[in-house]
Every structure is written in C-alpha cells, then in structure tokens.
Write a protein that holds these residues in place. Structure first.
Motif, PDB file in Angstrom:
ATOM      1  N   ASP A  31       0.802  -1.221   0.000  1.00  0.00           N
ATOM      2  CA  ASP A  31       0.000   0.000   0.000  1.00  0.00           C
ATOM      3  C   ASP A  31       0.846   1.288   0.000  1.00  0.00           C
ATOM      4  O   ASP A  31       0.313   2.374   0.185  1.00  0.00           O
ATOM      5  N   ARG A  32       2.133   1.148  -0.209  1.00  0.00           N
ATOM      6  CA  ARG A  32       3.053   2.281  -0.368  1.00  0.00           C
ATOM      7  C   ARG A  32       3.268   3.104   0.894  1.00  0.00           C
ATOM      8  O   ARG A  32       3.810   4.191   0.840  1.00  0.00           O
ATOM      9  N   THR A  33       2.860   2.622   2.005  1.00  0.00           N
ATOM     10  CA  THR A  33       3.080   3.345   3.255  1.00  0.00           C
ATOM     11  C   THR A  33       3.684   2.406   4.279  1.00  0.00           C
ATOM     12  O   THR A  33       3.546   1.193   4.173  1.00  0.00           O
ATOM     13  N   LEU A  34       4.339   2.994   5.237  1.00  0.00           N
ATOM     14  CA  LEU A  34       4.828   2.194   6.348  1.00  0.00           C
ATOM     15  C   LEU A  34       3.802   2.326   7.470  1.00  0.00           C
ATOM     16  O   LEU A  34       3.802   3.284   8.224  1.00  0.00           O
ATOM     17  N   ARG A  35       2.892   1.380   7.508  1.00  0.00           N
ATOM     18  CA  ARG A  35       1.867   1.397   8.553  1.00  0.00           C
ATOM     19  C   ARG A  35       2.524   1.283   9.918  1.00  0.00           C
ATOM     20  O   ARG A  35       3.664   0.853  10.042  1.00  0.00           O
ATOM     21  N   GLN A  36       1.763   1.656  10.929  1.00  0.00           N
ATOM     22  CA  GLN A  36       2.305   1.701  12.288  1.00  0.00           C
ATOM     23  C   GLN A  36       2.885   0.357  12.728  1.00  0.00           C
ATOM     24  O   GLN A  36       3.967   0.301  13.292  1.00  0.00           O
ATOM     25  N   ASN A  37       2.179  -0.747  12.445  1.00  0.00           N
ATOM     26  CA  ASN A  37       2.688  -2.048  12.886  1.00  0.00           C
ATOM     27  C   ASN A  37       3.957  -2.433  12.121  1.00  0.00           C
ATOM     28  O   ASN A  37       4.876  -3.026  12.675  1.00  0.00           O
ATOM     29  N   VAL A  38       4.022  -2.068  10.841  1.00  0.00           N
ATOM     30  CA  VAL A  38       5.224  -2.352  10.052  1.00  0.00           C
ATOM     31  C   VAL A  38       6.375  -1.491  10.553  1.00  0.00           C
ATOM     32  O   VAL A  38       7.509  -1.953  10.688  1.00  0.00           O
ATOM     33  N   ARG A  39       6.084  -0.226  10.841  1.00  0.00           N
ATOM     34  CA  ARG A  39       7.110   0.686  11.357  1.00  0.00           C
ATOM     35  C   ARG A  39       7.670   0.164  12.682  1.00  0.00           C
ATOM     36  O   ARG A  39       8.881   0.179  12.900  1.00  0.00           O
ATOM     37  N   ALA A  40       6.801  -0.331  13.561  1.00  0.00           N
ATOM     38  CA  ALA A  40       7.246  -0.870  14.848  1.00  0.00           C
ATOM     39  C   ALA A  40       8.127  -2.096  14.643  1.00  0.00           C
ATOM     40  O   ALA A  40       9.162  -2.248  15.299  1.00  0.00           O
ATOM     41  N   GLN A  41       7.733  -2.957  13.713  1.00  0.00           N
ATOM     42  CA  GLN A  41       8.519  -4.151  13.421  1.00  0.00           C
ATOM     43  C   GLN A  41       9.883  -3.759  12.833  1.00  0.00           C
ATOM     44  O   GLN A  41      10.910  -4.323  13.212  1.00  0.00           O
ATOM     45  N   LEU A  42       9.878  -2.795  11.925  1.00  0.00           N
ATOM     46  CA  LEU A  42      11.139  -2.341  11.334  1.00  0.00           C
ATOM     47  C   LEU A  42      12.058  -1.730  12.386  1.00  0.00           C
ATOM     48  O   LEU A  42      13.264  -1.927  12.347  1.00  0.00           O
ATOM     49  N   ARG A  43      11.478  -0.980  13.309  1.00  0.00           N
ATOM     50  CA  ARG A  43      12.281  -0.366  14.379  1.00  0.00           C
ATOM     51  C   ARG A  43      13.053  -1.448  15.136  1.00  0.00           C
ATOM     52  O   ARG A  43      14.249  -1.320  15.384  1.00  0.00           O
ATOM     53  N   VAL A  44      12.369  -2.531  15.472  1.00  0.00           N
ATOM     54  CA  VAL A  44      13.005  -3.645  16.195  1.00  0.00           C
ATOM     55  C   VAL A  44      14.105  -4.263  15.329  1.00  0.00           C
ATOM     56  O   VAL A  44      15.217  -4.522  15.803  1.00  0.00           O
ATOM     57  N   LEU A  45      13.804  -4.492  14.047  1.00  0.00           N
ATOM     58  CA  LEU A  45      14.787  -5.113  13.157  1.00  0.00           C
ATOM     59  C   LEU A  45      16.007  -4.230  12.946  1.00  0.00           C
ATOM     60  O   LEU A  45      17.143  -4.707  12.950  1.00  0.00           O
ATOM     61  N   VAL A  46      15.782  -2.934  12.782  1.00  0.00           N
ATOM     62  CA  VAL A  46      16.901  -1.998  12.582  1.00  0.00           C
ATOM     63  C   VAL A  46      17.778  -1.978  13.827  1.00  0.00           C
ATOM     64  O   VAL A  46      19.009  -2.072  13.730  1.00  0.00           O
ATOM     65  N   LYS A  47      17.168  -1.871  14.989  1.00  0.00           N
ATOM     66  CA  LYS A  47      17.956  -1.860  16.231  1.00  0.00           C
ATOM     67  C   LYS A  47      18.758  -3.151  16.391  1.00  0.00           C
ATOM     68  O   LYS A  47      19.908  -3.131  16.814  1.00  0.00           O
ATOM     69  N   ARG A  48      18.143  -4.262  16.023  1.00  0.00           N
ATOM     70  CA  ARG A  48      18.829  -5.553  16.121  1.00  0.00           C
ATOM     71  C   ARG A  48      20.064  -5.572  15.212  1.00  0.00           C
ATOM     72  O   ARG A  48      21.133  -6.049  15.598  1.00  0.00           O
ATOM     73  N   ILE A  49      19.905  -5.060  13.995  1.00  0.00           N
ATOM     74  CA  ILE A  49      21.033  -5.023  13.048  1.00  0.00           C
ATOM     75  C   ILE A  49      22.135  -4.110  13.572  1.00  0.00           C
ATOM     76  O   ILE A  49      23.313  -4.472  13.532  1.00  0.00           O
ATOM     77  N   LEU A  50      21.769  -2.945  14.078  1.00  0.00           N
ATOM     78  CA  LEU A  50      22.777  -2.022  14.603  1.00  0.00           C
ATOM     79  C   LEU A  50      23.540  -2.648  15.768  1.00  0.00           C
ATOM     80  O   LEU A  50      24.772  -2.547  15.838  1.00  0.00           O
ATOM     81  N   ARG A  51      22.819  -3.303  16.679  1.00  0.00           N
ATOM     82  CA  ARG A  51      23.482  -3.971  17.814  1.00  0.00           C
ATOM     83  C   ARG A  51      24.393  -5.093  17.331  1.00  0.00           C
ATOM     84  O   ARG A  51      25.494  -5.284  17.849  1.00  0.00           O
ATOM     85  N   LYS A  52      23.927  -5.838  16.353  1.00  0.00           N
ATOM     86  CA  LYS A  52      24.689  -6.970  15.817  1.00  0.00           C
ATOM     87  C   LYS A  52      26.082  -6.538  15.359  1.00  0.00           C
ATOM     88  O   LYS A  52      27.060  -7.258  15.549  1.00  0.00           O
ATOM     89  N   TYR A  53      26.160  -5.351  14.772  1.00  0.00           N
ATOM     90  CA  TYR A  53      27.437  -4.868  14.252  1.00  0.00           C
ATOM     91  C   TYR A  53      28.163  -3.922  15.208  1.00  0.00           C
ATOM     92  O   TYR A  53      29.180  -3.340  14.858  1.00  0.00           O
ATOM     93  N   GLY A  54      27.637  -3.747  16.411  1.00  0.00           N
ATOM     94  CA  GLY A  54      28.318  -2.938  17.410  1.00  0.00           C
ATOM     95  C   GLY A  54      28.208  -1.442  17.193  1.00  0.00           C
ATOM     96  O   GLY A  54      29.089  -0.684  17.597  1.00  0.00           O
ATOM     97  N   TYR A  55      27.121  -0.999  16.544  1.00  0.00           N
ATOM     98  CA  TYR A  55      26.914   0.437  16.363  1.00  0.00           C
ATOM     99  C   TYR A  55      26.848   1.071  17.742  1.00  0.00           C
ATOM    100  O   TYR A  55      26.231   0.513  18.649  1.00  0.00           O
ATOM    101  N   PRO A  56      27.484   2.228  17.944  1.00  0.00           N
ATOM    102  CA  PRO A  56      27.536   2.831  19.288  1.00  0.00           C
ATOM    103  C   PRO A  56      26.143   2.942  19.925  1.00  0.00           C
ATOM    104  O   PRO A  56      25.249   3.561  19.358  1.00  0.00           O
ATOM    105  N   PRO A  57      25.955   2.332  21.091  1.00  0.00           N
ATOM    106  CA  PRO A  57      24.641   2.280  21.735  1.00  0.00           C
ATOM    107  C   PRO A  57      24.008   3.653  21.956  1.00  0.00           C
ATOM    108  O   PRO A  57      22.805   3.817  21.782  1.00  0.00           O
TER     109      PRO A  57
END
Length: 95
Positions: A45-71
């Motif tokens: 639907d061309r938008t980042l719905r709230q539930n998708v945005r929340a899921q992406l937030r978790v995934l992005v944070k997980r990726i950043l932590r995985k590579y040791g991005y400064p907390p």
C-alpha cells in the motif's frame, strides 16, 4: 553500492563516532542488510503502517546492535533509517 544502500549508509554515517568505531566496510555491510530487511517488510500500500514501522524499528535496532553500532547513537540512527525507509518504500512499492 546501490543508491538505496547509499541512502542508508549516509543515514548511519551522520554519526562520526559510528564511522570511527566501525569503519566504512562495516557501515556498508549494515546498509546492505538494512536495505534487504526493509525491502522484505515493505507493504504494497506504499506506506509504512504503524505495525510495520514498529517491526522495522526492532529489526533496525537488532542489526545495529549486531554490528556494534555505538549504543548511545542507535536511537538517532534508527529514526533516520526509518525516515529513509519511508521515502524509499514508496518507490519500491510502485516498482
């Protein structure tokens, strides 16, 4: 590096500390993984719905932590990546 990967790389690179700590090759790897993850989770639907945005937030944070991005810089980087994802997802969904 694709244009999409460059957009996420630029979002991560705004934190000079991240560049110094992780180095350019790691930031490129993070950018590639972010593009792949966001593309998999983009809705038709061309938008980042709230539930998708929340899921992406978790995934992005997980990726950043995985590579040791400064907390202490992860929240700002996550927000910037989500903003880029919203912009890029419109093009991806239209393609």
């Amino acid at each position: 590096m694709s244009e999409d990967e460059l957009a996420f790389y630029d979002a991560l690179e705004t934190n000079d500390c991240g560049v110094k700590v992780l180095g350019e090759p790691t930031l490129k790897t993070i950018a590639r993984e972010l593009v792949a993850t966001v593309r998999k989770n983009v809705t038709i639907d061309r938008t980042l719905r709230q539930n998708v945005r929340a899921q992406l937030r978790v995934l992005v944070k997980r990726i950043l932590r995985k590579y040791g991005y400064p907390p202490d810089k992860q929240e700002k980087a996550t927000q910037t990546v989500l903003e880029q994802a919203a912009l890029l997802s419109e093009g991806w969904a239209a393609a």
